[in-house]
Design a protein around this motif. Structure first.
Motif, PDB file in Angstrom:
ATOM      1  N   VAL A  96       0.837  -1.051  -0.053  1.00  0.00           N
ATOM      2  CA  VAL A  96       0.125   0.087  -0.039  1.00  0.00           C
ATOM      3  C   VAL A  96       0.820   1.355   0.053  1.00  0.00           C
ATOM      4  O   VAL A  96       0.660   2.173  -0.694  1.00  0.00           O
ATOM      5  N   ALA A  97       1.950   1.211   0.814  1.00  0.00           N
ATOM      6  CA  ALA A  97       2.665   2.452   1.084  1.00  0.00           C
ATOM      7  C   ALA A  97       3.590   2.741  -0.390  1.00  0.00           C
ATOM      8  O   ALA A  97       3.832   3.869  -0.931  1.00  0.00           O
ATOM      9  N   SER A  98       4.107   1.625  -1.058  1.00  0.00           N
ATOM     10  CA  SER A  98       4.605   1.761  -2.353  1.00  0.00           C
ATOM     11  C   SER A  98       3.860   2.312  -3.400  1.00  0.00           C
ATOM     12  O   SER A  98       3.947   3.184  -4.299  1.00  0.00           O
ATOM     13  N   THR A  99       2.397   1.733  -3.525  1.00  0.00           N
ATOM     14  CA  THR A  99       1.414   2.124  -4.441  1.00  0.00           C
ATOM     15  C   THR A  99       1.192   3.580  -4.195  1.00  0.00           C
ATOM     16  O   THR A  99       1.046   4.332  -5.076  1.00  0.00           O
ATOM     17  N   TRP A 100       0.920   3.979  -3.015  1.00  0.00           N
ATOM     18  CA  TRP A 100       0.557   5.485  -2.645  1.00  0.00           C
ATOM     19  C   TRP A 100       1.799   6.104  -3.079  1.00  0.00           C
ATOM     20  O   TRP A 100       1.658   7.420  -3.639  1.00  0.00           O
ATOM     21  N   TYR A 101       2.861   6.009  -2.855  1.00  0.00           N
ATOM     22  CA  TYR A 101       4.325   6.690  -3.261  1.00  0.00           C
ATOM     23  C   TYR A 101       4.099   7.051  -4.779  1.00  0.00           C
ATOM     24  O   TYR A 101       4.369   8.042  -5.211  1.00  0.00           O
ATOM     25  N   TYR A 102       3.954   5.927  -5.628  1.00  0.00           N
ATOM     26  CA  TYR A 102       4.182   6.160  -6.881  1.00  0.00           C
ATOM     27  C   TYR A 102       2.974   6.755  -7.679  1.00  0.00           C
ATOM     28  O   TYR A 102       3.042   7.542  -8.479  1.00  0.00           O
TER      29      TYR A 102
ATOM     30  N   PHE B 213      13.290  11.600  -7.814  1.00  0.00           N
ATOM     31  CA  PHE B 213      13.037  11.311  -6.195  1.00  0.00           C
ATOM     32  C   PHE B 213      11.981  12.315  -5.641  1.00  0.00           C
ATOM     33  O   PHE B 213      11.062  11.987  -4.862  1.00  0.00           O
ATOM     34  N   THR B 214      11.590  13.302  -6.294  1.00  0.00           N
ATOM     35  CA  THR B 214      10.845  14.297  -5.607  1.00  0.00           C
ATOM     36  C   THR B 214       9.607  14.770  -6.713  1.00  0.00           C
ATOM     37  O   THR B 214       8.472  15.144  -6.288  1.00  0.00           O
ATOM     38  N   GLY B 215       9.722  14.348  -7.716  1.00  0.00           N
ATOM     39  CA  GLY B 215       8.542  14.394  -8.648  1.00  0.00           C
ATOM     40  C   GLY B 215       8.634  15.841  -9.207  1.00  0.00           C
ATOM     41  O   GLY B 215       7.349  16.396  -9.455  1.00  0.00           O
ATOM     42  N   SER B 216       9.541  16.745  -9.183  1.00  0.00           N
ATOM     43  CA  SER B 216       9.472  18.151  -9.183  1.00  0.00           C
ATOM     44  C   SER B 216      10.668  18.509 -10.025  1.00  0.00           C
ATOM     45  O   SER B 216      11.683  18.165 -10.018  1.00  0.00           O
ATOM     46  N   ALA B 217      10.510  19.788 -11.075  1.00  0.00           N
ATOM     47  CA  ALA B 217      11.436  20.247 -11.771  1.00  0.00           C
ATOM     48  C   ALA B 217      11.667  21.630 -11.031  1.00  0.00           C
ATOM     49  O   ALA B 217      12.498  22.177 -11.895  1.00  0.00           O
TER      50      ALA B 217
END
Length: 68
Positions: free
Chosen positions: A15-21, A46-50
């Motif tokens: 659940v944690a890995s699914t929520w992270y992705y 790692f952050t999903g940000s540019a």
């Protein structure tokens, strides 16, 4: 009892890995919509940000060596 602990731990890890992705994908989608273009090679995986590459860079701050 040991099997139950392993089962619950495995489910929680899944659940944690699914929520992270999912949250990372949502953030990347929002960044691409705001930019109006594909940010495939510009986003920090790692952050999903540019944003930290241009707007929030440490080189943009004017710091005097005497202030440190």
């Amino acid at each position: 009892m040991e099997g139950l602990v392993l089962l619950i731990g495995g489910v929680l890890a899944f659940v944690a890995s699914t929520w992270y992705y999912a949250s990372s994908g949502k953030r990347i989608t929002d960044e691409e919509k705001a930019a109006g273009r594909d940010l495939t090679y510009e986003i920090n995986p790692f952050t999903g940000s540019a944003k930290d590459t241009k707007e929030e860079s440490i080189t943009n701050y004017k710091i005097n060596i005497r202030d440190l």
